[in-house]
Design an enzyme around this catalytic site. Structure first.
Site, short mmCIF file in Angstrom:
data_model
loop_
_atom_site.label_atom_id
_atom_site.label_comp_id
_atom_site.label_asym_id
_atom_site.label_seq_id
_atom_site.Cartn_x
_atom_site.Cartn_y
_atom_site.Cartn_z
N HIS A 114 0.71 24.73 -1.48
CA HIS A 114 -0.69 24.16 -1.55
C HIS A 114 -0.95 23.83 -3.38
O HIS A 114 -1.77 24.21 -3.67
CB HIS A 114 -1.62 25.14 -1.23
CG HIS A 114 -1.44 25.64 0.08
ND1 HIS A 114 -1.53 24.58 1.23
CD2 HIS A 114 -0.96 26.67 0.75
CE1 HIS A 114 -1.18 25.37 2.41
NE2 HIS A 114 -0.88 26.55 2.27
N LYS B 105 -10.60 -20.17 -0.48
CA LYS B 105 -11.99 -20.38 -0.35
C LYS B 105 -12.27 -21.21 0.79
O LYS B 105 -13.25 -21.25 1.45
CB LYS B 105 -12.35 -20.81 -1.51
CG LYS B 105 -13.91 -21.33 -1.42
CD LYS B 105 -14.51 -21.55 -2.98
CE LYS B 105 -16.10 -21.77 -2.77
NZ LYS B 105 -16.49 -22.34 -4.00
#
Length: 509
Positions: A273, A136
C-alpha cells in the site's frame, strides 16, 4: 474531377500500400520531398506539391506547403457556395484527404549526440498546419495522422463514403496528436530557459495500456507514460512473466523503485500500500532480501519486492517461498527465472534501479493540479548536526542514515525504527507522531532495544522521544526546528540518548 489526396509523412510505414489503394480508388496523389520520392520509386503516380502551388520548395524544405492553394483546398467548405466561388476564382482545387505525420521531434530529442540545430530543424511547421486545417474542416476532408487507420479508411472508401462520426474521430485524433507534439516542444524550450513554473503548464502522456480497473473494481483506469523518458522508469520496464499490472500494482511498484533509488549497497525493499513494510541492506542481495522479509514477515504477504542487484538462484528460492505480486530487479539469472516462473501469478519486471527521477510531481485536486519538484534531496554524515551531549557511534550513524532514507518514503506522520541495516518497525500515516512511534515500537518487539529511530518531521513535544527511550532506542534522527526542540534534547540528555538534526523535512502526504 478526380479527388485528391495530399500525402507528406515522416513515418513511411505502410504508406506505399495506402497510396496504392487510393490510386485504385481513382485519387490523384500530391506529395512532397522524401515521401514523393518513396511513392515514385514504388511506381505510384504522384505529383509534387510545387506543381499544385506553382511555387518551389525553398529554405531547405522549411517552406513548401504553406500556400493558399494548399490551405484553401483544405479549408474551403464544400457546402458553402461563396467558398466554392472564391476557390474557383483563385484556381484552388479541393483536397479531399490529407495524410500527414510529423517530423520526428521526440525521437530526435532523445537521440545520443543530438545537436541543438538537429532539434530545432525537427520542429515541423507545415505538417501541423495542414493537419489543423484539414481537421477543422473534417466534414469535407478526411485527415489521417495514424498509419493504424489506413486499412479502415480504405475499406470505408471502397464500400461507401466515410461517415461523419468516423471523420470526427480522425479529426479528434489529429488535435490530440498535435497537442502532444507541441507539448513536447514547449517542454524542451522550458528546459532550455530554466523556468520551473511558467504562466501555463503543459503536460502530455502517451498511453501504455488500458487497465482492468482503478483502485477499486468500479473505477476505470489506464496507464500513460512520459513520451520523453529520462532514463529507465516503471513505464519502460520490461515484464518477463505474469499477467498485466493493475492500477494498485503500478502505484506500489513505483513506490518500491523510488525507495530503492536511495540505496547503493545491495538492498531489498518490500512495499505494501505504497509504504515500505521492510527494507534490508546486506552483503549480498539474498542477505538483503532476508532482512527485508524478516522486518515484517506478515505484511510482505501479497506485497511487492524491488531489489537493486541481479536476482540469483539463492534469492529466487527465498522469493518463491511466499506469495508476492511483483518482483522488480535489474536482471534475473537464468536459474532464478526458472525458479520464479514456476509460479503462475507472480509478475517479474526488469529495470535499472540506480537513478533518481528529477522531474516534477503532479497531484490532481478538484479543478486543478498541484506541481512540485520531486523530493530527491538527501543528507550525508557531514550534514548532520549533533544536538545532544552524546554523539552517535559510527554504527548508530550508519543506521540513522539508513532509517532516514526509508522514513522519507513513508506516509506522514512517519516513524521508522532500524537496526543492523534493517527496518524493524514502521509507523505510517498517523494523525499524530507519538501514535506512529507506538505502532513502530510494537511492530519491532524485542528488536527495538538498541535500535535507532527516524522521524520525517520534528517533535513539537517530547512525548515521542519519551516513548522511544522507554522502548530502548539509543539514537534519533529528525529534522529539528520546533519551538519545543529543547524539551526533546533535554530528555535525550537525561537518558544518554544521541540525537542528530538533518534540518530537512520529508513530509509525504
Amino acid at each position: 474531377m478526380k479527388k485528391r489526396a495530399l500525402i507528406s509523412v515522416s513515418d513511411k510505414q505502410n504508406i506505399v500500400e495506402f497510396a496504392q489503394g487510393l490510386v485504385e480508388l481513382d485519387y490523384e496523389i500530391v506529395s512532397t520531398g522524401g515521401t514523393l520520392k518513396a511513392l515514385q520509386n514504388a511506381s505510384i503516380p504522384a505529383v509534387s506539391i510545387d506543381q499544385v502551388t506553382g511555387f518551389p520548395e525553398i529554405l531547405d524544405g522549411r517552406l513548401k506547403t504553406l500556400h493558399p492553394k494548399v490551405h484553401g483546398g483544405l479549408l474551403g467548405k464544400r457546402s458553402n457556395p461563396n467558398h466554392l466561388e472564391q476557390m474557383e476564382a483563385n484556381e484552388i482545387g479541393p483536397i479531399d484527404i490529407v495524410v500527414v505525420n510529423l517530423y520526428p521531434f521526440k525521437q530526435t530529442l532523445v537521440s545520443e549526440g543530438v545537436t541543438r540545430e538537429d532539434i530545432i530543424e525537427n520542429i515541423d511547421i507545415g505538417g501541423p498546419t495542414m493537419l489543423r486545417s484539414a481537421a477543422k474542416n473534417f466534414e469535407d476532408v478526411i485527415v489521417v495522422v495514424d498509419p493504424g487507420d489506413y486499412n479502415a479508411i480504405l475499406e470505408g472508401l471502397k464500400t461507401t463514403t466515410i461517415n461523419l462520426d468516423f471523420r470526427q474521430k480522425l479529426a479528434a485524433k489529429v488535435f490530440r496528436h498535435t497537442a502532444n507534439y507541441d507539448a513536447i516542444i514547449a517542454n524542451y524550450f522550458l528546459s532550455q530557459t530554466g523556468e520551473k513554473f511558467p504562466e501555463t503548464y503543459t503536460v502530455t502522456y502517451e498511453k501504455v495500456q488500458t487497465l482492468r480497473y482503478g483502485e477499486n473494481p468500479h473505477q476505470e483506469a489506464a496507464f500513460y507514460k512520459n513520451p520523453v523518458q529520462n532514463g529507465m522508469s516503471l513505464a519502460t520496464a520490461k515484464q518477463l512473466h505474469g499477467k498485466e499490472l493493475s492500477y494498485n500494482n503500478i502505484q506500489d511498484a513505483n513506490a518500491a523503485v523510488e525507495i530503492l533509488a536511495e540505496y547503493d549497497l545491495p538492498t531489498a525493499v518490500a512495499v505494501k500500500h505504497m509504504n515500505p513494510c521492510g527494507v534490508g541492506m546486506g552483503e549480498s542481495i539474498a542477505d538483503a532480501f532476508q532482512l527485508a522479509f524478516d522486518a515484517d514477515a506478515v505484511s510482505i504477504f501479497g506485497g511487492i519486492v524491488a531489489l537493486n542487484r541481479e536476482v540469483d538462484s539463492d534469492t529466487a528460492e527465498k522469493l518463491s517461498e511466499i506469495f508476492l505480486e511483483i518482483v522488480i530487479a535489474p536482471s534475473f539469472s537464468e536459474k532464478a527465472l526458472e525458479i520464479l516462473t514456476r509460479k503462475k501469478n507472480i509478475r517479474l519486471l526488469t529495470m535499472e534501479m540506480a537513478q533518481k527521477d528529477e522531474s516534477f510531481k503532479l497531484t490532481t485536486v478538484d479543478g486543478g493540479v498541484l506541481i512540485q519538484t520531486k523530493d530527491i534531496a538527501s543528507v550525508s554524515k557531514g550534514d548532520l548536526e549533533v544536538v545532544t551531549e552524546r554523539a552517535p557511534s559510527e554504527e548508530e550513524l550508519e543506521n540513522l542514515l539508513f532509517a532516514w532514507k526509508a522514513v522519507k518514503h513513508v506516509k506522514s506522520n512517519a516513524i521508522v525504527l532500524a537496526k543492523n541495516n534493517q527496518t524493524i518497525g514502521v509507523g505510517a500515516g498517523q494523525m499524530n507522531r507519538v501514535g506512529a512511534a507506538r505502532i513502530a515500537i510494537e511492530q519491532a518487539g524485542d528488536k527495538v532495544v538498541g535500535s535507532v529511530l527516524a522521524s520525517d518531521a520534528f517533535f513539537p513535544m517530547p512525548d515521542t522521544v519519551e516513548e522511544a527511550i522507554k522502548a530502548g532506542v539509543t539514537a534519533i534522527i529528525q529534522p529539528g526546528g520546533s519551538k519545543g526542540d529543547q524539551d526533546s534534547i533535554d530528555v535525550c540528555n537525561e537518558h544518554g540518548i544521541a540525537m542528530v538534526y538533518t534540518r530537512m523535512r520529508h513530509f509525504k502526504h
